[in-house]
Design a protein around this motif. Structure first.
Motif, mmCIF file in Angstrom:
data_model
loop_
_atom_site.group_PDB
_atom_site.id
_atom_site.type_symbol
_atom_site.label_atom_id
_atom_site.label_comp_id
_atom_site.label_asym_id
_atom_site.label_seq_id
_atom_site.Cartn_x
_atom_site.Cartn_y
_atom_site.Cartn_z
ATOM 1 N N ARG A 1 38.899 43.154 42.050
ATOM 2 C CA ARG A 1 37.639 42.835 41.386
ATOM 3 C C ARG A 1 36.498 43.722 41.911
ATOM 4 N N GLN A 2 36.471 43.977 43.235
ATOM 5 C CA GLN A 2 35.441 44.833 43.816
ATOM 6 C C GLN A 2 35.571 46.274 43.316
ATOM 7 N N PRO B 1 36.422 42.518 35.776
ATOM 8 C CA PRO B 1 36.186 42.183 37.205
ATOM 9 C C PRO B 1 35.904 40.710 37.427
ATOM 10 N N LYS B 2 35.610 39.952 36.372
ATOM 11 C CA LYS B 2 35.356 38.516 36.536
ATOM 12 C C LYS B 2 36.650 37.694 36.459
ATOM 13 N N LYS C 1 34.305 46.468 39.743
ATOM 14 C CA LYS C 1 32.839 46.389 39.689
ATOM 15 C C LYS C 1 32.213 47.726 40.087
#
Length: 455
Positions: free
Chosen positions: A64-65, A8-9, A68
């Motif tokens: 990415r959200q 996710p980073k 996460k």
């Protein structure tokens, strides 16, 4: 390109600081520091995964959200239920598998073929999943005929040969392609020792010269050189085709006064004490092409993955050969009997550019031979003008169209980019031969500008 898309980073899309995202440049470096897998298969798996995730999440922030929120494992399972990543990876891998792995590539034992030859003992072919047999061949007519008969899958050719074959000059017309130049420079005019007092080409009337083939840079450069001195190459001297390995013996036997030929046979004449180097061809045209890697259009079309793998191996080997620090290693690799069958010291003199000239001097020219794979269309147009000038081309041709169809600059540029190399601007090429500029946009005017010609 090889970032973990399930991290996710990791940033896959276009974003700030210098990339457009709402973070600092330092944060960008930290966020994009996903480890790159060591294995080639794992790296390409990441490319496939990233392509799938970009398709599912066109907006990178959403990807990415999501990661996460649910975690990488859940995300991978969810996406695989719609599009199995394992199947996508396998399909990608199979798409690049060579259709034909066992290949024969013909070559003439000269230093111009260095990338083609060295790719065998130094592992450049096997690195691409190919089992290539490089076949030493007696002369250019044999290379051409075996290639046309499909005994060779690809071959080392003189750069004018694919043009001549495609146009049906000297043989039946067969579409041929040339995606890579093998070498630039690397040729010389060698004269018999008895002519050390005849360094002015105006004094060469009646001389007997050899070139490797009618459709060769050697033939066109020798004709250009003597014509600039006022001699008609068809009337004032004689020029005949002699296979390069036989040139030194013919010079020793006094069957020739000289030749414009490839190395190692210029340096070998000096080494054997039978001749001297009158002129390196780079002194006429620095950066001129000589030999090439060539395949039929049929082979490239029917075996696209094998063709790409071969081209990739050749470009890789050519880039390695261009580096001066690798030249002694290469000399050792190509010296054995099944390749060039030459003393290493002869090959080192050629490849490093520190050499005896046969006149009592030692010269240093690191650019005596170079290796640059890019098949400039401008090269092809110049070659075609000389074929026209000397009556080999009877009919009018569309110079630019033929050049583009045979010298595959686009293929080579794309492959170079894929390999992390930087291709040149294809329109940015200056050609000057013996002080005379060549304008590839006006080939007919160039042909007509010469006082001595057959057309």
């Amino acid at each position: 390109m090889f970032k973990d898309p399930f991290d996710p980073k990791a940033l896959l899309g276009r974003g700030g600081c210098s990339c457009g995202g709402n973070h600092s440049q330092a944060d960008h470096a930290r966020l994009t520091a996903s480890a790159v897998p060591a294995g080639e298969e794992d790296r390409w798996n990441r490319v496939v995964d990233a392509a799938v995730l970009r398709a599912v999440f066109p907006v990178d922030a959403q990807r990415r959200q999501f990661l996460k929120t649910v975690g990488a494992a859940t995300a991978m399972a969810a996406i695989s239920s719609v599009l199995p990543l394992g199947a996508a990876r396998e399909a990608f891998a199979q798409g690049g598998t060579p259709e034909k792995k066992d290949l024969k590539v013909g070559f003439i034992p000269i230093t111009c073929a260095t990338p083609i030859i060295m790719a065998h003992p130094m592992g450049f072919y096997s690195k691409q999943g190919l089992n290539v047999e490089v076949v030493k061949t007696a002369g250019w007519t044999v290379i051409r005929d075996k290639s046309l008969a499909k005994e060779y899958d690809a071959s080392h050719m003189l750069s004018p040969m694919p043009l001549a074959i495609s146009l049906g000059v000297g043989s039946n017309p067969v579409p041929w392609t040339m995606p890579a130049i093998e070498n630039i420079n690397g040729q010389a005019i060698t004269l018999a020792n008895k002519h050390k007092d005849k360094r002015n080409p105006k004094d060469w009337k009646g001389f007997r010269f050899a070139v490797p083939f009618d459709y060769s840079m050697h033939n066109y450069l020798l004709r250009y050189y003597v014509a600039e001195a006022g001699l008609d190459p068809d009337k004032d001297i004689s020029i005949r085709s002699v296979p390069p390995p036989e040139m030194v013996a013919n010079l020793r036997a006094d069957n020739l006064d000289g030749y414009l030929g490839p190395d190692p046979f210029n340096q070998r004449a000096v080494y054997d004490g039978v001749g001297f180097i009158h002129l390196l061809t780079k002194e006429m045209w620095d950066g001129h092409p000589c030999c090439a890697f060539a395949v039929s259009k049929e082979f490239a079309t029917q075996n696209p993955n094998s063709y790409r793998a071969l081209l990739k191996a050749i470009i890789d080997a050519t880039a390695y050969a261009q580096k001066q620090e690798n030249r002694k290693e290469i000399a050792k690799a190509i010296a054995p009997q099944n390749y060039l069958n030459q003393p290493e010291t002869v090959l080192e003199q050629i490849l490093t550019g520190t050499y005896a000239d046969g006149l009592g001097g030692v010269k240093k020219d690191p650019n005596r031979i170079g290796f640059d794979p890019f098949p400039w269309n401008q090269f092809a147009i110049w070659i075609l003008t000389q074929m026209k000038r000397w009556g080999q081309l009877k009919a009018d041709v569309d110079y630019a169209k033929v050049a583009q169809e045979v010298f595959l600059a686009t293929d080579t540029a794309n492959m170079m980019k894929e390999m992390g190399l930087t291709p040149p601007n294809p329109s940015n090429k200056t050609i000057v031969v013996m002080g005379k500029p060549f304008d590839p946009a006006k080939p007919a005017d160039y042909v007509n500008s010469f006082a001595i010609k057959r057309t």
